[in-house]
Motif scaffolding. Structure first.
Motif, short mmCIF file in Angstrom:
data_model
loop_
_atom_site.label_atom_id
_atom_site.label_comp_id
_atom_site.label_asym_id
_atom_site.label_seq_id
_atom_site.Cartn_x
_atom_site.Cartn_y
_atom_site.Cartn_z
N ARG A 76 0.83 -1.20 0.00
CA ARG A 76 0.00 0.00 0.00
C ARG A 76 0.86 1.25 0.00
O ARG A 76 0.49 2.27 -0.52
N SER A 77 2.01 1.15 0.63
CA SER A 77 2.90 2.30 0.77
C SER A 77 3.78 2.43 -0.47
O SER A 77 4.55 1.53 -0.80
N ARG A 78 3.65 3.54 -1.14
CA ARG A 78 4.47 3.75 -2.34
C ARG A 78 5.94 3.92 -1.98
O ARG A 78 6.80 3.50 -2.72
N LEU A 79 6.21 4.55 -0.86
CA LEU A 79 7.60 4.75 -0.47
C LEU A 79 8.26 3.44 -0.05
O LEU A 79 9.48 3.31 -0.15
N LEU A 80 7.47 2.48 0.41
CA LEU A 80 8.03 1.19 0.80
C LEU A 80 8.69 0.50 -0.39
O LEU A 80 9.65 -0.24 -0.23
N SER A 81 8.22 0.80 -1.60
CA SER A 81 8.83 0.19 -2.77
C SER A 81 10.26 0.68 -2.98
O SER A 81 11.05 0.02 -3.65
N LEU A 82 10.61 1.82 -2.41
CA LEU A 82 11.99 2.32 -2.52
C LEU A 82 12.87 1.87 -1.37
O LEU A 82 14.08 2.09 -1.39
N LEU A 83 12.29 1.23 -0.36
CA LEU A 83 13.06 0.74 0.77
C LEU A 83 14.21 -0.19 0.35
O LEU A 83 15.31 -0.08 0.90
N PRO A 84 14.01 -1.09 -0.61
CA PRO A 84 15.12 -1.97 -1.00
C PRO A 84 16.36 -1.20 -1.47
O PRO A 84 17.48 -1.55 -1.12
#
Length: 163
Positions: A76-84
């Motif tokens: 759900r979190s778009r920023l979580l996709s950049l966590l990697p």
């Protein structure tokens, strides 16, 4: 909703290829290898490559990050996709500063940025401006548990070793 086939090819297959490279070619001193060898009760094979060391030392990290980026796109979190990307670059920074085991490698950073470009070129960010995906609470908990499991595997396989 993403298909099972897309999940297989964008997340699970890269993780499995990276794991096979670690098990067959990387040091048996990494914690993940010690766990695998003790669970399977086998001796580590430790195959060697004379050429193409980037296959052993840089490609697995890129494959982990590729899988993480796609898995993050399920969130759900778009920023979580950049966590990697943040994790991968953060680990490299910790290695550069000698805060953790491992060796800083500019080639790793280059592979991570290449993977990010491939992810973007394949449409990984196409949903960025659109509505957030709707997820059930159960699916959200499953997602978080899997994401944490992936993070633990990466940290155990790529960061800490024991003598």
């Amino acid at each position: 909703m993403k298909s099972k086939r897309q999940l297989l090819f964008t997340c699970l297959l890269p993780l499995m290829v990276a794991l096979v490279i670690y098990v067959l070619f990387r040091s048996p001193d990494t914690i993940v290898n010690k766990l695998i060898y003790s669970l399977l009760a086998i001796e580590p094979p430790m195959w060697r490559l004379r050429y193409g060391q980037w296959l052993v030392y840089n490609l697995p990290g890129a494959l982990w990050m590729y899988a993480f980026l796609w898995f993050g796109s399920f969130s759900r979190s778009r920023l979580l996709s950049l966590l990697p990307l943040g994790m991968a670059l953060g680990i490299e920074l910790l290695q550069l500063l000698h805060i953790t085991d491992g060796t800083f490698d500019i080639l790793d950073v280059g592979f991570y940025l290449l993977v990010l470009a491939i992810f973007a070129a394949l449409g990984g960010f196409r949903w960025w401006g659109g509505p957030k995906p709707v997820r059930s609470r159960r699916r959200s908990i499953t997602y978080k548990a899997l994401f944490i499991s992936f993070m633990v595997i990466v940290i155990l396989s790529d960061v800490w070793t024991r003598p």
